[in-house]
Design a protein around this motif. Structure first.
Motif, short mmCIF file in Angstrom:
data_model
loop_
_atom_site.label_atom_id
_atom_site.label_comp_id
_atom_site.label_asym_id
_atom_site.label_seq_id
_atom_site.Cartn_x
_atom_site.Cartn_y
_atom_site.Cartn_z
N MET A 99 1.05 -0.94 -0.07
CA MET A 99 0.20 -0.24 -0.23
C MET A 99 1.38 1.69 0.20
N SER A 100 0.21 2.08 -0.59
CA SER A 100 0.95 3.36 -0.94
C SER A 100 1.38 4.19 0.65
N GLU A 101 1.92 4.94 0.52
CA GLU A 101 1.90 5.94 1.91
C GLU A 101 0.60 6.87 2.28
N ARG A 102 -0.05 6.45 3.47
CA ARG A 102 -1.24 7.40 3.52
C ARG A 102 -0.72 8.61 3.79
N ILE A 103 -1.82 9.58 3.57
CA ILE A 103 -2.07 10.92 2.82
C ILE A 103 -3.02 11.15 4.50
N PRO A 104 -1.29 12.19 5.40
CA PRO A 104 -2.35 12.57 6.71
C PRO A 104 -3.44 13.40 6.03
N LEU A 105 -4.02 14.18 7.18
CA LEU A 105 -5.13 14.94 7.34
C LEU A 105 -5.20 15.29 8.92
N THR A 106 -5.29 17.11 8.17
CA THR A 106 -5.81 17.69 9.22
C THR A 106 -6.80 18.62 9.44
N LEU A 107 -7.74 18.69 10.42
CA LEU A 107 -9.12 18.79 11.14
C LEU A 107 -9.19 20.06 11.94
N ILE A 108 -9.32 21.07 11.17
CA ILE A 108 -9.62 22.77 11.51
C ILE A 108 -10.85 23.16 12.30
N THR A 109 -10.67 23.09 13.64
CA THR A 109 -11.92 23.02 13.29
C THR A 109 -12.24 24.20 14.69
N GLY A 110 -13.28 23.76 15.25
CA GLY A 110 -13.38 25.84 15.89
C GLY A 110 -15.04 26.12 16.15
N PHE A 111 -15.95 26.31 16.88
CA PHE A 111 -16.76 27.82 16.36
C PHE A 111 -17.25 28.88 16.39
N LEU A 112 -18.60 28.66 15.52
CA LEU A 112 -18.61 30.19 14.80
C LEU A 112 -18.03 31.80 15.64
N GLY A 113 -17.43 31.70 14.36
CA GLY A 113 -16.63 33.32 14.08
C GLY A 113 -15.32 33.51 15.44
N SER A 114 -14.52 31.83 15.94
CA SER A 114 -13.63 31.69 16.76
C SER A 114 -12.87 32.04 15.23
N GLY A 115 -12.25 32.41 14.45
CA GLY A 115 -11.11 32.48 13.49
C GLY A 115 -10.65 31.74 12.60
N LYS A 116 -11.41 30.46 12.39
CA LYS A 116 -10.50 29.16 11.65
C LYS A 116 -10.75 29.56 9.74
N THR A 117 -11.29 30.19 9.43
CA THR A 117 -11.10 31.28 8.12
C THR A 117 -9.76 31.80 8.07
N THR A 118 -9.51 32.33 8.88
CA THR A 118 -8.41 34.06 8.98
C THR A 118 -7.35 33.31 9.26
N LEU A 119 -7.37 31.82 10.19
CA LEU A 119 -6.28 30.98 10.49
C LEU A 119 -5.85 30.22 8.97
N LEU A 120 -6.75 30.23 9.01
CA LEU A 120 -6.70 29.00 6.93
C LEU A 120 -6.40 30.03 6.45
N GLY A 121 -6.18 30.96 6.07
CA GLY A 121 -6.27 32.14 5.19
C GLY A 121 -4.18 32.33 5.44
N HIS A 122 -3.92 32.40 6.53
CA HIS A 122 -3.11 32.67 6.36
C HIS A 122 -1.50 31.26 6.53
N LEU A 123 -2.46 30.09 6.80
CA LEU A 123 -1.79 28.64 6.50
C LEU A 123 -1.64 28.53 5.02
N LEU A 124 -2.56 29.18 4.29
CA LEU A 124 -2.48 28.71 2.86
C LEU A 124 -0.73 29.74 2.25
N ARG A 125 -0.32 30.68 3.13
CA ARG A 125 0.89 31.18 2.34
C ARG A 125 1.54 30.29 2.91
N ASP A 126 1.60 29.47 3.67
CA ASP A 126 2.49 28.99 4.37
C ASP A 126 3.41 27.69 2.73
N PRO A 127 4.81 27.33 2.58
CA PRO A 127 5.62 26.83 1.16
C PRO A 127 4.82 25.86 2.13
N LEU A 128 4.99 25.23 3.85
CA LEU A 128 5.02 23.84 3.55
C LEU A 128 3.78 23.12 3.31
#
Length: 313
Positions: free
Chosen positions: A1-30
């Motif tokens: 079996m090929s190497e499995r792909i890691p999945l990260t779950l980002i959760t949090g209550f309404l208005g807690s900043g998930k989208t803002t956090l994700l927007g910053h993360l998507l700029r990270d070359p990693l």
């Protein structure tokens, strides 16, 4: 079996900043080789990141990430990603990030990832990141059971809005710690945190496994009391509390496994998360990690992370 792909779950209550956090993360070359699944693409401020539209539900960001809208079921979307990658319709990816809605219960999502045989062949649950709104956390902790579950199952908890006036950060940290004594607490700098701090979490990352176990043990040592008997103190915590078990003698893994299976079959809905370090007579301990009814395949550490070889759950 090929190497499995890691999945990260980002959760949090309404208005807690998930989208803002994700927007910053998507700029990270990693995360340049990641696929991001969001519930509604329009909720994510990606306009200035868009490079080209692939189809009606997929865009490629200037970081190289692929971003897709979840339109059906998460299971279907994850299976579809594999097919589309195989056909060359989207770039090859080595990581998946899923942003849940603010009212989502992350426990069924984790259980699905572990139970679905097709998903388990291609993906592994790498960790849960929960954003906590420092302004509204005291109220949400009292009134919103989803908030409690999101905090309880987290591997990393990111405090947001701590720079705003009126925030009692020690109180918020205490609220979080009381429900989840083992997750690492991080503070976002205007919504930004390094991607390296949020991926490769939990026992599934070989290079961090001993580090994570040491964090669990430190949390237990810091709060060794049995909260299961503190009913009056914890009534305002939506009935959620930490419960620690300790066994000084080595455990028979077969018998323990049977006991655990029976316990989870009977009371799995009430046991949100299980973490433990077991002495089964081997040179190193067995690491136990589960979500409600589902237990990750047990793994062994090469050596004990400390001088205390008692089993701790």
């Amino acid at each position: 079996m090929s190497e499995r792909i890691p999945l990260t779950l980002i959760t949090g209550f309404l208005g807690s900043g998930k989208t803002t956090l994700l927007g910053h993360l998507l700029r990270d070359p990693l995360l340049s080789d990641a696929v991001v699944l969001v519930n509604e693409l329009g909720e994510v401020p990606l306009d200035h990141h868009l490079l080209r539209q692939v189809d009606e539900k997929t865009v490629i960001l200037d970081s190289g990430c692929v971003c897709c809208t979840i339109r059906t079921d998460l299971v279907d979307e994850l299976r579809d990603l594999q097919v589309r990658q195989y056909r060359g319709e989207i770039p090859a990816f080595r990581r998946v990030i899923v942003e849940t809605t603010g009212l989502a219960d992350p426990v069924p999502v984790l259980a699905t990832l572990l139970q679905d045989p097709l998903l388990a062949a291609h993906y592994m649950a790498d960790g849960v990141v929960t954003t906590v709104d420092a302004i509204n956390a005291p109220l949400q902790a009292r009134r919103q059971p989803e908030w409690v579950k999101q905090v309880v199952v987290a591997d990393r908890i990111v405090l947001t809005k701590t720079d705003l006036a009126g925030v009692d950060q020690p109180l918020v940290e205490a609220l979080v710690r009381d429900r989840n004594p083992v997750a690492e607490l991080l503070v976002a700098d205007h919504g930004a945190i390094s991607a390296a701090a949020l991926i490769g979490l939990g026992i599934l990352a070989e290079d961090r496994r001993a580090e994570q176990v040491q964090a669990w043990l430190a949390a237990v040592e810091a709060d060794p009391h049995d909260h299961a008997h503190d009913h009056d103190e914890h009534d305002h915590h939506a009935g959620v509390h930490a419960f620690a078990l300790r066994f000084e003698e080595p455990l028979d893994w077969t018998m323990f496994g049977l006991w655990l299976a029976m316990l989870l079959q009977s009371h799995g809905e009430d046991i949100l998360r299980v973490k433990g370090l077991l002495d089964t007579g081997a040179k190193g301990p067995l690491v136990l990690h589960g979500v409600q009814h589902v237990i990750h395949p047990p793994t062994h550490l090469a050596a004990w992370p400390d001088d205390d070889h008692a089993s701790r759950i």
